[in-house]
Write a protein that holds these residues in place. Structure first.
Motif, PDB file in Angstrom:
ATOM      1  N   SER A 183     -24.899   9.264  36.330  1.00 48.95           N
ATOM      2  CA  SER A 183     -26.203   8.718  36.701  1.00 48.95           C
ATOM      3  C   SER A 183     -26.808   7.996  35.504  1.00 48.95           C
ATOM      4  O   SER A 183     -26.442   8.236  34.355  1.00 48.95           O
ATOM      5  CB  SER A 183     -27.137   9.845  37.148  1.00 48.95           C
ATOM      6  N   TYR A 192     -29.508   4.680  39.222  1.00 49.80           N
ATOM      7  CA  TYR A 192     -28.283   4.760  40.012  1.00 49.80           C
ATOM      8  C   TYR A 192     -27.692   6.152  39.816  1.00 49.80           C
ATOM      9  O   TYR A 192     -27.908   6.797  38.788  1.00 49.80           O
ATOM     10  CB  TYR A 192     -27.281   3.675  39.613  1.00 49.80           C
ATOM     11  N   GLU A 212     -22.522   2.972  42.444  1.00 54.57           N
ATOM     12  CA  GLU A 212     -23.878   2.494  42.713  1.00 54.57           C
ATOM     13  C   GLU A 212     -24.308   1.483  41.654  1.00 54.57           C
ATOM     14  O   GLU A 212     -24.981   0.497  41.957  1.00 54.57           O
ATOM     15  CB  GLU A 212     -24.867   3.655  42.762  1.00 54.57           C
ATOM     16  N   ARG A 266     -22.864  -1.860  42.569  1.00 53.92           N
ATOM     17  CA  ARG A 266     -23.634  -2.554  43.622  1.00 53.92           C
ATOM     18  C   ARG A 266     -24.934  -3.098  43.051  1.00 53.92           C
ATOM     19  O   ARG A 266     -25.395  -4.184  43.430  1.00 53.92           O
ATOM     20  CB  ARG A 266     -23.926  -1.592  44.787  1.00 53.92           C
ATOM     21  N   ALA A 304     -34.288   1.533  44.581  1.00 59.58           N
ATOM     22  CA  ALA A 304     -33.268   2.575  44.669  1.00 59.58           C
ATOM     23  C   ALA A 304     -33.809   3.779  45.435  1.00 59.58           C
ATOM     24  O   ALA A 304     -34.943   4.175  45.241  1.00 59.58           O
ATOM     25  CB  ALA A 304     -32.828   3.002  43.269  1.00 59.58           C
ATOM     26  N   GLN A 305     -32.967   4.342  46.314  1.00 61.65           N
ATOM     27  CA  GLN A 305     -33.339   5.506  47.116  1.00 61.65           C
ATOM     28  C   GLN A 305     -34.754   5.336  47.660  1.00 61.65           C
ATOM     29  O   GLN A 305     -35.652   6.118  47.368  1.00 61.65           O
ATOM     30  CB  GLN A 305     -33.199   6.768  46.285  1.00 61.65           C
ATOM     31  N   ASP A 336     -29.152   4.268  49.756  1.00 63.69           N
ATOM     32  CA  ASP A 336     -29.048   4.079  48.305  1.00 63.69           C
ATOM     33  C   ASP A 336     -29.937   2.954  47.796  1.00 63.69           C
ATOM     34  O   ASP A 336     -30.550   3.087  46.733  1.00 63.69           O
ATOM     35  CB  ASP A 336     -27.591   3.812  47.922  1.00 63.69           C
ATOM     36  N   TYR A 337     -30.023   1.852  48.534  1.00 65.39           N
ATOM     37  CA  TYR A 337     -30.840   0.729  48.071  1.00 65.39           C
ATOM     38  C   TYR A 337     -31.516   0.028  49.241  1.00 65.39           C
ATOM     39  O   TYR A 337     -30.979  -0.030  50.350  1.00 65.39           O
ATOM     40  CB  TYR A 337     -29.991  -0.313  47.330  1.00 65.39           C
ATOM     41  N   ASP A 352     -25.958   1.364  51.779  1.00 62.08           N
ATOM     42  CA  ASP A 352     -25.376   2.644  51.394  1.00 62.08           C
ATOM     43  C   ASP A 352     -24.088   2.382  50.641  1.00 62.08           C
ATOM     44  O   ASP A 352     -23.296   1.506  51.030  1.00 62.08           O
ATOM     45  CB  ASP A 352     -25.095   3.518  52.618  1.00 62.08           C
ATOM     46  N   VAL A 353     -23.883   3.112  49.564  1.00 65.67           N
ATOM     47  CA  VAL A 353     -22.710   2.942  48.710  1.00 65.67           C
ATOM     48  C   VAL A 353     -21.825   4.180  48.852  1.00 65.67           C
ATOM     49  O   VAL A 353     -22.295   5.310  48.713  1.00 65.67           O
ATOM     50  CB  VAL A 353     -23.134   2.760  47.240  1.00 65.67           C
ATOM     51  N   LYS A 354     -20.549   3.960  49.134  1.00 67.75           N
ATOM     52  CA  LYS A 354     -19.630   5.083  49.315  1.00 67.75           C
ATOM     53  C   LYS A 354     -18.214   4.630  48.996  1.00 67.75           C
ATOM     54  O   LYS A 354     -17.789   3.547  49.412  1.00 67.75           O
ATOM     55  CB  LYS A 354     -19.692   5.578  50.760  1.00 67.75           C
TER      56      LYS A 354
END
Length: 243
Positions: A54, A68, A73, A76, A91-92, A110-111, A123-125
């Motif tokens: 993070s 992030y 993340e 992105r 963010a979030q 996420d963003y 969403d980041v995955k």
């Protein structure tokens, strides 16, 4: 895909920058101005043995730090900051709640990106996790909730490695106050369309080549110049001016 999602069942909660809490507002009635001004719903955590890295990233788009929760993340976030159509990055940004298949579900995207084409929820995955049923289910109803109000939704995974490395490199030139304004303006007025980076770096007599090259990288970051980012950036890359 989630089933039985109703617009009236979707609510949103968010945190204001002043610490205020807005809870369970009707999703479709919550303005983009309100959501784009939100503070992160949760802050990242540090603990021994943590598997994700993070941190905070200074964004040229918002002129402030953005958090992030993983290196993916951050990737992105770099692409969002590099995209000239993106006007704001949160963010979030909020907590979505919806009644899905008879149960209350919750999700924090996420963003939130405010772009020239409209809001984009991201969403980041990692790619290998997208096939997990619980992940697919959550992203399915989240997509429905976002698209109900005419916004776009994106699930983002690992980008091409060369493109990421190029964007990461150019991000080192994103701070505009570090560049001589006269030099940058001189490059803006020069005939650089179709010129190689090597030739462009020596196109302004009286300015050190390394300074000119750095200013070119800055203009590549801002999108005023473009190059092919599908191969490692090099002096033979040909510059193009954007309209």
């Amino acid at each position: 895909m989630a089933a039985g999602l109703s617009a009236t069942s979707i609510t949103v909660s968010l945190r204001g920058l002043n610490g205020s809490l807005v809870e369970n507002r009707e999703w479709t009635a919550s303005s983009i101005d309100l959501l784009a001004a939100a503070a992160p719903w949760r802050t990242f955590r540090w603990y021994r043995g943590q598997r994700h890295y993070s941190g905070t990233y200074w964004s040229a788009t918002v002129r402030d730090h953005v958090i992030y929760e993983s290196r993916l993340e951050l990737a992105r976030l770099l692409f969002a900051d590099f995209d000239p159509s993106v006007r704001s990055i949160v963010a979030q940004p909020f907590l979505l709640k919806a009644e899905v298949d008879g149960a209350v579900r919750k999700h924090i995207p996420d963003y939130l990106l405010v772009t020239d084409e409209g809001p984009l929820v991201v969403d980041v995955k990692p790619l290998h996790r997208l096939s997990k049923p619980e992940v697919a289910f959550t992203f399915g109803w989240t997509r429905e909730a976002v698209e109900i109000r005419g916004w776009k939704y994106e699930v983002w995974s690992e980008p091409p490695s060369v493109e990421l490395e190029n964007v990461r490199f150019l991000s080192g030139y994103r701070r505009d106050w570090l560049f001589d304004r006269g030099l940058v303006d001189g490059l803006r007025g020069a005939e650089l369309d179709g010129v190689s980076l090597r030739r462009a770096a020596v196109s302004l007599p009286g300015h050190p080549e390394e300074q000119v090259r750095s200013a070119i990288y800055h203009l590549l970051w801002t999108g005023e110049l473009t190059v092919d980012l599908d191969r490692p950036l090099s002096p033979v890359h040909v510059l193009r001016k954007t309209a």
